[in-house]
Write an enzyme that holds these catalytic residues in place. Structure first.
Site, mmCIF file in Angstrom:
data_model
loop_
_atom_site.group_PDB
_atom_site.id
_atom_site.type_symbol
_atom_site.label_atom_id
_atom_site.label_comp_id
_atom_site.label_asym_id
_atom_site.label_seq_id
_atom_site.Cartn_x
_atom_site.Cartn_y
_atom_site.Cartn_z
ATOM 1 N N TYR A 12 0.830 -1.217 0.000
ATOM 2 C CA TYR A 12 0.000 0.000 0.000
ATOM 3 C C TYR A 12 0.858 1.258 0.000
ATOM 4 C CZ TYR A 12 1.569 -0.356 4.739
ATOM 5 O OH TYR A 12 2.403 -0.474 5.821
ATOM 6 N N GLY A 13 2.177 1.084 0.077
ATOM 7 C CA GLY A 13 3.059 2.242 0.254
ATOM 8 C C GLY A 13 4.091 2.326 -0.862
ATOM 9 N N THR A 14 5.339 2.401 -0.442
ATOM 10 C CA THR A 14 6.422 2.645 -1.399
ATOM 11 C C THR A 14 6.720 1.434 -2.285
ATOM 12 O OG1 THR A 14 8.042 1.988 0.257
ATOM 13 C CG2 THR A 14 7.522 4.335 0.118
ATOM 14 N N LEU A 15 6.086 0.297 -1.996
ATOM 15 C CA LEU A 15 6.318 -0.880 -2.856
ATOM 16 C C LEU A 15 5.383 -0.923 -4.066
ATOM 17 C CD1 LEU A 15 6.934 -3.603 -0.120
ATOM 18 C CD2 LEU A 15 8.527 -3.022 -1.945
ATOM 19 N N GLU A 87 11.595 -3.741 5.044
ATOM 20 C CA GLU A 87 10.682 -3.177 6.054
ATOM 21 C C GLU A 87 11.227 -3.324 7.469
ATOM 22 O OE1 GLU A 87 8.783 -1.393 4.667
ATOM 23 O OE2 GLU A 87 8.292 -2.302 2.748
HETATM 24 N N1 PCA Z 1 6.355 -0.339 2.032
HETATM 25 C C1 PCA Z 1 5.395 -1.345 2.350
HETATM 26 C C2 PCA Z 1 4.943 -0.984 3.704
HETATM 27 C C3 PCA Z 1 5.116 0.477 3.787
HETATM 28 C C4 PCA Z 1 6.038 0.801 2.688
HETATM 29 O O1 PCA Z 1 6.431 1.869 2.347
HETATM 30 C C5 PCA Z 1 4.279 -1.305 1.342
HETATM 31 O O2 PCA Z 1 4.392 -0.624 0.310
HETATM 32 O O3 PCA Z 1 3.257 -1.968 1.567
#
Ligand code: PCA
Length: 157
Positions: A12-15, A87
């Protein structure tokens, strides 16, 4: 053929695609990964941006915030290990299995990373539905952070 187990992960984030850490999922030396679908969490969570490094945090406070949008990937154990490394699991992010709903209503149980025992001040941040890295709050990757400050101690900033 690889006999490694396949694991579903919800990011949900930077991935996510076009976000700063997506390359972890597409680097084949990290292992196998395949995009499955977009989806959203069945539970509501607070998703905020925190610390001086503008890191997205999904906080372990179910029922507060929004149904979070993200992407489902299928990964092998090697890739899952790499994501844990990124992470900083289990020191920084923890992870758990949550039901993710796809656009056709299918429920897919997936691993997601979240923050437990966070400082309350993070609940005063804006609750997002979907994360995107933007110029105003630019994500700072780990290699560019101050090595003297441990992320876990830096959640307040
Ligand atoms: N990376 C993981 C967790 C938070 C982040 O930045 C993600 O994208 O789900």
């Amino acid at each position: 053929m690889s006999t490694s187990k396949l694991i579903k992960v919800f990011v949900y984030g930077t991935l996510k695609k076009s976000e700063p850490n997506h390359h972890w999922l597409t680097t084949s030396s990290n292992g196998y990964s395949k995009f499955i679908s977009c989806g959203q969490t069945s539970e509501k969570f607070p998703l905020v941006i925190g610390t001086r490094y503008n890191i997205p945090f999904l906080l372990d406070k179910k029922g507060t915030g929004n149904n979070i949008q993200g992407e489902i990937y299928e990964v092998d154990e090697m890739m899952f290990g790499k994501l844990d490394e990124l992470e900083d699991y289990p020191t920084h992010y923890d992870r758990e299995i949550q039901d993710i709903k796809t656009s056709d209503g299918t429920i897919v149980p997936c691993w997601l990373y979240l923050i437990r025992n966070f400082p309350e001040v993070l609940l005063s941040r804006k609750f997002l539905t979907s994360y995107t890295n933007c110029k105003e709050q630019q994500y700072c990757e780990r290699s560019k952070r101050d090595p003297n400050i441990k992320a876990r101690n830096d959640l307040n900033f």
